[in-house]
Enzyme design. Structure first.
Site, PDB file in Angstrom:
ATOM      1  N   GLY A  50       0.825  -1.195   0.000  1.00 13.49           N
ATOM      2  CA  GLY A  50       0.000   0.000   0.000  1.00 13.49           C
ATOM      3  C   GLY A  50       0.859   1.245   0.000  1.00 13.49           C
ATOM      4  N   GLN A  55       2.979   9.895   1.405  1.00 13.93           N
ATOM      5  CA  GLN A  55       4.252   9.178   1.373  1.00 13.93           C
ATOM      6  C   GLN A  55       5.100   9.545   0.160  1.00 13.93           C
ATOM      7  OE1 GLN A  55       2.245   5.196   2.324  1.00 13.93           O
ATOM      8  NE2 GLN A  55       4.309   4.969   3.159  1.00 13.93           N
ATOM      9  N   CYS A  92       6.147  -0.307   7.179  1.00  9.58           N
ATOM     10  CA  CYS A  92       5.754   0.848   6.381  1.00  9.58           C
ATOM     11  C   CYS A  92       6.920   1.256   5.493  1.00  9.58           C
ATOM     12  CB  CYS A  92       5.368   2.000   7.316  1.00  9.58           C
ATOM     13  SG  CYS A  92       4.840   3.488   6.476  1.00  9.58           S
ATOM     14  N   LEU A  93       6.612   1.583   4.245  1.00  9.65           N
ATOM     15  CA  LEU A  93       7.658   2.012   3.323  1.00  9.65           C
ATOM     16  C   LEU A  93       8.329   3.311   3.780  1.00  9.65           C
ATOM     17  CD1 LEU A  93       5.898   1.235  -0.080  1.00  9.65           C
ATOM     18  CD2 LEU A  93       7.695  -0.092   1.065  1.00  9.65           C
ATOM     19  N   HIS A 134      -4.329   1.191   7.594  1.00  9.72           N
ATOM     20  CA  HIS A 134      -2.966   1.730   7.618  1.00  9.72           C
ATOM     21  C   HIS A 134      -2.840   2.913   6.647  1.00  9.72           C
ATOM     22  CE1 HIS A 134       1.573   1.098   7.831  1.00  9.72           C
ATOM     23  NE2 HIS A 134       1.448   1.869   6.764  1.00  9.72           N
ATOM     24  N   GLU A 135      -3.306   2.731   5.424  1.00 10.78           N
ATOM     25  CA  GLU A 135      -3.167   3.792   4.420  1.00 10.78           C
ATOM     26  C   GLU A 135      -4.080   4.987   4.720  1.00 10.78           C
ATOM     27  OE1 GLU A 135      -0.587   3.629   2.689  1.00 10.78           O
ATOM     28  OE2 GLU A 135      -0.226   1.514   3.032  1.00 10.78           O
ATOM     29  N   HIS A 138      -2.513   7.217   7.187  1.00 15.05           N
ATOM     30  CA  HIS A 138      -1.530   8.131   6.584  1.00 15.05           C
ATOM     31  C   HIS A 138      -2.181   9.452   6.160  1.00 15.05           C
ATOM     32  CE1 HIS A 138       2.386   6.249   6.345  1.00 15.05           C
ATOM     33  NE2 HIS A 138       1.873   5.129   5.876  1.00 15.05           N
TER      34      HIS A 138
END
Length: 155
Positions: A50, A55, A92-93, A134-135, A138
């Protein structure tokens, strides 16, 4: 010809944009479509499941997810309801090399717009529910490290 670009993924502790609340998308135009394409390509390149627009440095309410069943693109996503709970490992990226256990709903229903501006609803369970939450977090400046219930212990 469609040209996609790999965008730079912003990193926690270096980029305060990750802590800001994203703005709603009021018009889906070529720039938004390009952003969706770039976000998907960036997510795949980074081997993620995701990615949210903050991000890649864009404070717009846009997420892309692929847990292995094909790409999900949501513009202005909202969680309509949550059911149950699950504990599981998240990473997480934007926080490379770190993962921990996070409590999330077991099932969620989310509505948003697709790239054509059509309203869609998605019911996600398990990993998809986790990825959606999660997304969407963000988009509100919340990182998974804010929700850690326990550190992972290995070895």
């Amino acid at each position: 010809m469609i040209v996609v670009a790999i965008r730079e993924i912003k990193h926690y502790q270096k980029d305060d944009i990750l802590r800001k609340k994203s703005r709603a998308v009021d018009k889906i135009d070529d720039r938004i479509i390009t952003l969706l394409d770039d976000m998907a390509e960036t997510m795949y390149q980074a081997d993620g499941v995701g990615l949210a627009a903050p991000q890649v440095g864009i404070l717009k309410r846009i997420i892309v997810i692929d847990i292995g069943d094909g790409i999900i693109e949501l513009i202005n996503p909202e969680i309509l309801w949550e059911k149950g709970e699950q504990d599981g490992e998240e990473g997480c990226l934007s926080i490379p090399g770190y993962s921990a256990n996070v409590k999330r709903p077991a099932k969620v229903k989310v509505k948003g717009l697709n790239r054509k501006g059509e309203e869609i609803e998605i019911v996600g369970e398990g990993l998809l529910a986790r990825a959606l939450c999660h997304e969407i977090d963000h988009l509100n400046g919340i990182l998974f490290i804010d929700r850690v219930v326990s550190e992972n212990t290995e070895g």
